[in-house]
Design an enzyme around this catalytic site. Structure first.
Site, PDB file in Angstrom:
ATOM      1  NE  ARG A  59      -2.914   0.329   3.348  1.00 34.29           N
ATOM      2  CZ  ARG A  59      -2.510   0.831   4.538  1.00 34.29           C
ATOM      3  NH1 ARG A  59      -2.230   2.106   4.650  1.00 34.29           N
ATOM      4  NH2 ARG A  59      -2.400   0.045   5.593  1.00 34.29           N
ATOM      5  CE1 TYR A 112     -16.497   9.439 -16.855  1.00 36.28           C
ATOM      6  CE2 TYR A 112     -15.247   9.633 -14.816  1.00 36.28           C
ATOM      7  CZ  TYR A 112     -16.143   8.949 -15.613  1.00 36.28           C
ATOM      8  OH  TYR A 112     -16.687   7.777 -15.176  1.00 36.28           O
ATOM      9  CG  ASP A 184      -8.095  14.258 -16.922  1.00 37.07           C
ATOM     10  OD1 ASP A 184      -7.453  13.566 -17.733  1.00 37.07           O
ATOM     11  OD2 ASP A 184      -9.044  13.804 -16.250  1.00 37.07           O
ATOM     12  CE  LYS A 209     -11.484   5.722 -19.574  1.00 39.26           C
ATOM     13  NZ  LYS A 209     -11.351   6.373 -18.318  1.00 39.26           N
TER      14      LYS A 209
END
Ligand code: 4LM
Length: 394
Positions: A59, A112, A184, A209
């Site tokens: 983590r 988005y 972004d 993507k």
């Protein structure tokens, strides 16, 4: 040994320094381990105190993930990067690091739909306000900033209508107010656009993507200065735990090897499809920054090396006609997400952007009938033929 002076097409292949020092494996190993043994108790203590570097628990960091982070930092020309379980995990961790109760962020309204939904539902519960503006109107953007604004967030080209935002102008405003600019860069990828070189402070990706590129992984990345990335890791990621898995990091590393060649093909196919659609009698308008009449064409030319693989268009028909068109497609797949090898088509108002009200869609410049196309790497003649036969279906 990776050389900074290498071109980006070489860096995508070699940037991860993937060759395993222990075995010579050319593909970076997947360190599928949750925990890492200490040499002794003093070593464990020193690692947790940050007195020595090394791995303790996945983590907090993992060698396969670190390999991906190094390569993404190289490609975006940043000092450091941090990988996440998804693009939304990257966004929320970034915002939670920079904003607290009573703070706000200023964002372009055309983004988005999941980001917009997070602004409207999650952030208010933590006392953070998201102020959405038309980022093409720089005066409006600047006037919305106040002394509790902790970041400016833009997306360019923007989801779903390919609106273009001037990164350098936004960076000038952000610098003059001492606020970080976050871009972004999902639609462009570092192959076509490198926001940090244009004055932005942080870059974010839905790596789901183009970075992954094969529709098989959900992931996110943030790139920025070493100090900022360390803050996001220590102050937020370690607590909310939205780390990437070693296997997904490895899939992205594999995707990156072909990113440059895939982007070249996505771009040339999208240009072919945009031209085909813009002359089609049943198409009302095509939104693609590569077309000269697109309002963002000149800015896109100046800040991108090519126009990308995404486009949107409106048909001469109503919502029912749009449904008939989409259901008649045989090659193009009716699905959300983007950047896959396969061509994907979706109706944003009822799917990716269903969190927008009709009024918010109008403010974001998104027509209710807009159809979004993620142009794949197939033979462009087949993509155009499929669109053509489906355009005859209504
Ligand atoms: C979609 N997009 O549009 P994760 N930033 C941008 C995006 O397009 C997305 C995210 C962040 C779509 C998903 C269904 C520009 C997502 C969020 O989905 O959390 O990796 O990224 O179809």
């Amino acid at each position: 040994m990776v050389k900074k002076e290498w071109g980006i097409e070489t860096l995508v292949v070699h940037g991860s320094e993937g060759i395993d020092k222990h075995t010579g494996a050319v593909s970076p190993p997947i360190y599928q381990s949750s925990t890492f043994a200490f040499k002794d108790s003093n070593h464990g203590e020193a690692l947790f105190k940050g007195e020595v570097t090394g791995y303790t628990y996945s983590r907090f960091g993992n060698p396969t993930e670190a390999c991906l982070e190094r390569e993404m930092a190289f490609l975006e020309n940043g000092e450091d990067a941090l990988a996440f379980a998804s693009g939304m995990a990257a966004e929320t961790a970034l915002i939670m690091t920079l904003c607290g109760v009573g703070d706000n962020l200023v964002s372009s309204a055309t983004i988005y739909g999941g980001t917009h939904a997070m602004y409207k539902t999650l952030l208010p519960r933590f006392g953070i306000q998201a102020r959405e503006v038309n980022a093409a109107n720089l005066d409006e953007l600047e006037a919305t900033i106040d002394d509790r604004t902790k970041l400016i967030f833009i997306e360019t080209p923007a989801n779903p209508n390919m609106a273009i935002v001037d990164i350098q102008s936004c960076a000038r405003i952000a610098k003059s107010r001492g606020i970080p600019l976050v871009v972004d860069n999902t639609f462009a990828t570092p192959i076509l656009q490198r926001p940090l070189e244009l004055g932005a402070d942080l870059v974010i990706h839905s790596a789901t993507k183009y970075i992954g590129g094969h529709g098989d992984t959900v992931a996110g990345i943030v790139v920025g200065t070493k100090a900022m990335i360390t803050r996001i890791r220590k102050e937020t990621l370690n607590h909310i735990g939205s780390c990437i898995s070693p296997f997904n990091a490895w899939l992205l590393l594999r995707g990156l090897k072909t990113l440059a060649v895939r982007m070249r093909r996505h771009c040339s196919n999208a240009m072919r499809v945009a031209q085909y659609l813009s002359f089609h009698p049943r198409v009302k308008v095509v939104h693609f920054p590569g077309l000269k009449f697109h309002p963002g064409h000149d800015i896109a030319r100046s800040q991108m090396s090519d126009f990308g693989g995404m486009l949107a268009f409106e048909i001469k028909g109503n919502r029912e006609d749009a449904k008939k068109f989409m259901d008649a497609l045989e090659l193009c797949t009716n699905a959300v997400s983007l950047g896959d090898c396969d061509t994907l088509v979706c109706h944003p108002a009822s799917t990716t952007h269903s969190s927008y009200t009709s009024e918010q869609l109008a403010d974001a410049g998104v027509a209710e009938g807009l159809i979004r196309l993620s142009v794949g790497i197939e033979d462009p003649r087949d993509i155009c033929a499929d669109l053509g036969q489906a355009l005859r279906a209504f």
